[in-house]
Design a protein around this motif. Structure first.
Motif, PDB file in Angstrom:
ATOM      1  N   GLN A 125      -2.005  -3.159  11.231  1.00 38.65           N
ATOM      2  CA  GLN A 125      -2.339  -1.764  10.939  1.00 38.65           C
ATOM      3  C   GLN A 125      -2.429  -0.942  12.213  1.00 38.65           C
ATOM      4  OE1 GLN A 125      -5.500  -0.231   8.599  1.00 38.65           O
ATOM      5  NE2 GLN A 125      -4.800  -1.243   6.730  1.00 38.65           N
ATOM      6  N   GLN A 126      -2.897  -1.569  13.300  1.00 36.93           N
ATOM      7  CA  GLN A 126      -3.016  -0.849  14.554  1.00 36.93           C
ATOM      8  C   GLN A 126      -1.676  -0.724  15.264  1.00 36.93           C
ATOM      9  OE1 GLN A 126      -5.220  -3.255  13.741  1.00 36.93           O
ATOM     10  NE2 GLN A 126      -7.098  -2.069  13.497  1.00 36.93           N
ATOM     11  N   SER A 127      -0.930  -1.828  15.244  1.00 35.49           N
ATOM     12  CA  SER A 127       0.288  -1.848  16.058  1.00 35.49           C
ATOM     13  C   SER A 127       1.398  -0.952  15.501  1.00 35.49           C
ATOM     14  CB  SER A 127       0.794  -3.291  16.215  1.00 35.49           C
ATOM     15  OG  SER A 127       0.990  -3.846  14.943  1.00 35.49           O
ATOM     16  N   PHE A 128       1.415  -0.771  14.181  1.00 35.74           N
ATOM     17  CA  PHE A 128       2.472   0.046  13.608  1.00 35.74           C
ATOM     18  C   PHE A 128       2.118   1.525  13.727  1.00 35.74           C
ATOM     19  CE2 PHE A 128       4.696   2.019   9.975  1.00 35.74           C
ATOM     20  CZ  PHE A 128       5.994   1.584  10.238  1.00 35.74           C
ATOM     21  N   ASN A 129       3.072   2.325  14.141  1.00 39.82           N
ATOM     22  CA  ASN A 129       2.778   3.747  14.284  1.00 39.82           C
ATOM     23  C   ASN A 129       3.073   4.489  12.980  1.00 39.82           C
ATOM     24  OD1 ASN A 129       2.509   6.417  14.944  1.00 39.82           O
ATOM     25  ND2 ASN A 129       3.364   6.158  17.006  1.00 39.82           N
ATOM     26  N   PHE A 130       2.027   4.613  12.151  1.00 40.20           N
ATOM     27  CA  PHE A 130       2.189   5.225  10.837  1.00 40.20           C
ATOM     28  C   PHE A 130       2.566   6.696  10.939  1.00 40.20           C
ATOM     29  CE2 PHE A 130      -0.584   1.645   9.651  1.00 40.20           C
ATOM     30  CZ  PHE A 130       0.201   1.107   8.639  1.00 40.20           C
ATOM     31  N   GLN A 131       1.915   7.384  11.891  1.00 42.67           N
ATOM     32  CA  GLN A 131       2.148   8.819  11.997  1.00 42.67           C
ATOM     33  C   GLN A 131       3.618   9.129  12.241  1.00 42.67           C
ATOM     34  OE1 GLN A 131      -0.390  10.976  11.309  1.00 42.67           O
ATOM     35  NE2 GLN A 131       1.236  12.532  11.254  1.00 42.67           N
ATOM     36  N   SER A 132       4.187   8.430  13.213  1.00 41.36           N
ATOM     37  CA  SER A 132       5.590   8.738  13.500  1.00 41.36           C
ATOM     38  C   SER A 132       6.480   8.265  12.358  1.00 41.36           C
ATOM     39  CB  SER A 132       6.025   8.120  14.831  1.00 41.36           C
ATOM     40  OG  SER A 132       6.209   6.739  14.688  1.00 41.36           O
ATOM     41  N   GLN A 158       9.804  -3.155   3.082  1.00 40.47           N
ATOM     42  CA  GLN A 158       8.641  -3.203   3.941  1.00 40.47           C
ATOM     43  C   GLN A 158       8.365  -1.876   4.632  1.00 40.47           C
ATOM     44  OE1 GLN A 158       8.856  -6.640   6.398  1.00 40.47           O
ATOM     45  NE2 GLN A 158       6.654  -6.625   6.839  1.00 40.47           N
ATOM     46  N   PHE A 159       7.109  -1.509   4.658  1.00 39.64           N
ATOM     47  CA  PHE A 159       6.693  -0.305   5.371  1.00 39.64           C
ATOM     48  C   PHE A 159       5.537  -0.714   6.271  1.00 39.64           C
ATOM     49  CE2 PHE A 159       4.171   3.654   5.675  1.00 39.64           C
ATOM     50  CZ  PHE A 159       5.142   4.466   6.235  1.00 39.64           C
ATOM     51  N   GLY A 160       5.807  -0.830   7.572  1.00 37.68           N
ATOM     52  CA  GLY A 160       4.780  -1.361   8.472  1.00 37.68           C
ATOM     53  C   GLY A 160       4.397  -2.752   8.014  1.00 37.68           C
ATOM     54  N   PRO A 161       3.111  -2.989   7.889  1.00 40.68           N
ATOM     55  CA  PRO A 161       2.656  -4.314   7.467  1.00 40.68           C
ATOM     56  C   PRO A 161       2.669  -4.461   5.937  1.00 40.68           C
ATOM     57  CG  PRO A 161       0.785  -2.954   7.999  1.00 40.68           C
ATOM     58  CD  PRO A 161       1.992  -2.099   8.233  1.00 40.68           C
ATOM     59  N   PHE A 162       3.101  -3.416   5.235  1.00 38.41           N
ATOM     60  CA  PHE A 162       2.980  -3.428   3.773  1.00 38.41           C
ATOM     61  C   PHE A 162       4.293  -3.735   3.076  1.00 38.41           C
ATOM     62  CE2 PHE A 162      -0.171  -0.299   5.270  1.00 38.41           C
ATOM     63  CZ  PHE A 162      -1.307  -1.022   4.937  1.00 38.41           C
ATOM     64  N   TYR A 163       4.143  -4.161   1.853  1.00 34.05           N
ATOM     65  CA  TYR A 163       5.309  -4.420   1.035  1.00 34.05           C
ATOM     66  C   TYR A 163       5.384  -3.413  -0.096  1.00 34.05           C
ATOM     67  CZ  TYR A 163       5.806  -8.700   3.582  1.00 34.05           C
ATOM     68  OH  TYR A 163       5.990  -9.593   4.584  1.00 34.05           O
ATOM     69  N   LEU A 164       6.592  -3.006  -0.395  1.00 33.19           N
ATOM     70  CA  LEU A 164       6.782  -2.120  -1.529  1.00 33.19           C
ATOM     71  C   LEU A 164       7.201  -2.965  -2.714  1.00 33.19           C
ATOM     72  CD1 LEU A 164       6.741   0.282   0.444  1.00 33.19           C
ATOM     73  CD2 LEU A 164       8.667   1.201  -0.829  1.00 33.19           C
ATOM     74  N   LYS A 165       6.403  -2.964  -3.727  1.00 32.12           N
ATOM     75  CA  LYS A 165       6.789  -3.667  -4.947  1.00 32.12           C
ATOM     76  C   LYS A 165       5.981  -3.085  -6.095  1.00 32.12           C
ATOM     77  CE  LYS A 165       3.433  -7.444  -4.686  1.00 32.12           C
ATOM     78  NZ  LYS A 165       3.218  -8.881  -4.792  1.00 32.12           N
ATOM     79  N   GLU A 166       6.240  -3.620  -7.268  1.00 34.44           N
ATOM     80  CA  GLU A 166       5.438  -3.180  -8.389  1.00 34.44           C
ATOM     81  C   GLU A 166       4.620  -4.332  -8.866  1.00 34.44           C
ATOM     82  OE1 GLU A 166       6.926  -1.061 -11.781  1.00 34.44           O
ATOM     83  OE2 GLU A 166       8.348  -0.018 -10.483  1.00 34.44           O
TER      84      GLU A 166
END
Lengths: 158, 360
Positions: A4-11, A142-150
């Motif tokens: 969560q810290q390492s990925f730059n969500f804002q950009s 994948q979005f950063g550390p997250f996965y997109l799924k349902e």
């Protein structure tokens, strides 16, 4: 959490906004660094107000809350036609940001929803099934550390 | 003045018959209308009046819509016309009237000539009285509903707060203890997530309980209850409510506190829904035995006397009903440019039987 810290969500969300010519992008995350485990809007782009900062999202309430609870995306093509104006105050982010057309999707970590990504336009009917699908494709799995799924039916009972 | 000769009595009766506002019908044995007075003519549809003059038996039925029995509002079961020789005083009858639709009348049916079997039906308009009674009845019912709702909300809220939430809290504590036991990283990760969902669930339950009826209102009074409510509004809707209160910890009768709290809540909700503002101001004070609540905003107002309710319109109605419950006054001032101000003033009764203290 991890990453969560390492990925730059804002950009990342700003890039999304530019690519898709979106009016608003918001990312709500569960904060696990503090004890509270609160779900709040952490990163936004294209916002009109800063009112979102005051809000602690409740599971099952409002756009983000619903996506968070159900683990399924929500898409509203035309806010005026699909949401009761009487009830709009229950969707503060839609109200403050004057969104007229939007989609929101859950972000998973394991089997748990840990965040909600909201993308919207301030013009009706701009977010269609098609655009939303394209958008999901573009982000990929994948979005950063997250996965997109349902969330599948069986996942709910763990 | 005494009436010495019968001539003048007849004269007076003639006048009464012609000028009274009570409708009179004279019937023959078979229910044929022999005569009716001016007042009766006035309430009957001209078309039906003509038919009545034709002398059909029971032509009164053309305009009659039944009488009130214990079973039904309007019924023809055992109608007075079916026993023409029985006198029946004071019952409620409904007639289809000219222009005004079906109206209630207080009726008297009397046999005045047994030999020739002539009877008279006299009708007095009851509209006003019925309306008054209906309003009164409705108000009482509304008050009962409000009270019942409040008590039920309180019960469920308590149950959630003292029962469900407590249980959940102790599970949460157990779970936290588990974290410090000898578990591997994978299990620890899972534990953290479960802890998170449990905490949010606990928040949700507390939230539900407070929304139904805040225990703070019963335990600590108005000011504390509003402070909690305001905090919730900021968290949930990003709305700032500025509270200005000089009540401190002062307590009032349970009924009054409930009314003030509910109206404050409703007024803030209205401001949030319609006024398009981020800030709402709320003030609470007591001066000279009058408890005053004010909720105002500087947003989009409305014309108080002439507006189309955007919502159900029941909110404002409900506020009025609640204030009347405790003998207070509700004033709403609003204009397109000036925003809206809702003000409630309630006389604080000093001594009252404690059993009326429903809420404590």
């Amino acid at each position: 959490m991890k990453g969560q810290q390492s990925f730059n969500f804002q950009s990342a969300i700003e890039q999304l906004r530019e690519t898709f010519q979106l009016d608003f992008v918001g990312l709500a995350l569960v904060d696990i660094s503090k004890k509270r485990h609160e779900l709040k809007w952490r990163y936004v782009s294209g916002n009109l107000s800063t009112r979102y900062r005051r809000i602690v999202l409740q599971s099952g309430r409002g756009v983000a809350g619903l996506v968070f609870k159900m683990g399924k995306p929500i898409m509203i093509e035309n806010v005026e036609a699909q949401l009761d104006p009487q009830d709009l105050y229950n969707h503060p982010i839609v109200l403050f940001e004057k969104l007229k057309s939007f989609g929101a999707m859950p972000l998973f970590q394991g089997d748990h929803v840990q965040g909600v990504l909201l993308i919207g336009y301030r013009k009706s009917n701009k977010m269609t099934e098609e655009t939303f699908e394209q958008f999901k494709q573009a982000i990929g799995k994948q979005f950063g550390p997250f996965y997109l799924k349902e969330r599948m039916k069986d996942d709910v009972i763990e | 003045m005494t009436l010495s000769n019968s001539e003048s009595l007849t004269n007076l009766l003639q006048k009464l018959y012609g000028r009274t506002t009570e409708a009179m019908f004279f019937f023959a044995a078979d229910g044929q209308i022999l005569s009716m007075n001016e007042a009766a003519k006035e309430i009957i549809e001209p078309g039906i009046y003509k038919k009545m003059l034709e002398g059909d038996a029971r032509s009164i039925c053309l305009t009659c819509r039944g009488y009130t029995s214990e079973e039904e509002q309007m019924t023809c079961v055992s109608c007075f016309m079916s026993h023409p020789q029985e006198t029946l005083t004071s019952f409620q009858l409904y007639l289809e009237t000219r222009d005004l639709g079906v109206l209630p009348y207080s009726a008297t049916y009397q046999v005045i000539d047994k030999e020739q079997q002539i009877s008279v039906l006299m009708l007095r308009n009851l509209t006003q009285q019925t309306q008054t009674q209906e309003v009164l009845h409705q108000k009482l019912r509304m008050q009962q509903v409000i009270l019942a709702q409040e008590n039920e909300r309180k019960r469920i809220s308590r149950e959630l707060h003292d029962g469900v939430a407590q249980e959940m809290l102790s599970s949460l504590v157990d779970l936290r203890v588990l974290k410090y036991m000898d578990v591997n990283d994978k299990a620890l990760e899972k534990l953290r997530q479960t802890e998170g969902s449990l905490m949010r669930l606990l928040d949700e339950i507390r939230h539900l309980s407070v929304e139904l009826r805040p225990a703070v209102l019963d335990d600590f009074g108005l000011e504390a209850a509003f402070r909690t409510h305001i905090k919730g509004l900021e968290k949930n809707y990003g709305l700032y409510v500025h509270l200005d209160s000089d009540l401190k910890k002062k307590r009032y009768e349970g009924e009054i506190e409930t009314v003030v709290y509910r109206i404050g809540q409703e007024a803030i909700l209205n401001a949030m829904k319609y006024a398009e503002v981020e800030d709402v101001y709320l003030s609470l004070k007591e001066t000279k035995g009058i408890l005053q609540l004010q909720v105002f905003d500087e947003g989009v107002g409305f014309d108080v006397n002439n507006f189309t309710p955007q919502g159900t319109g029941l909110g404002l109605y409900g506020m009025k009903e609640r204030v009347e419950l405790v003998g207070g006054d509700l004033t709403i001032v609003s204009g397109a440019q000036t925003g809206t101000k809702v003000q409630v003033e309630i006389p604080v009764k000093k001594e009252r039987a404690t059993n009326e203290n429903h809420n404590r």
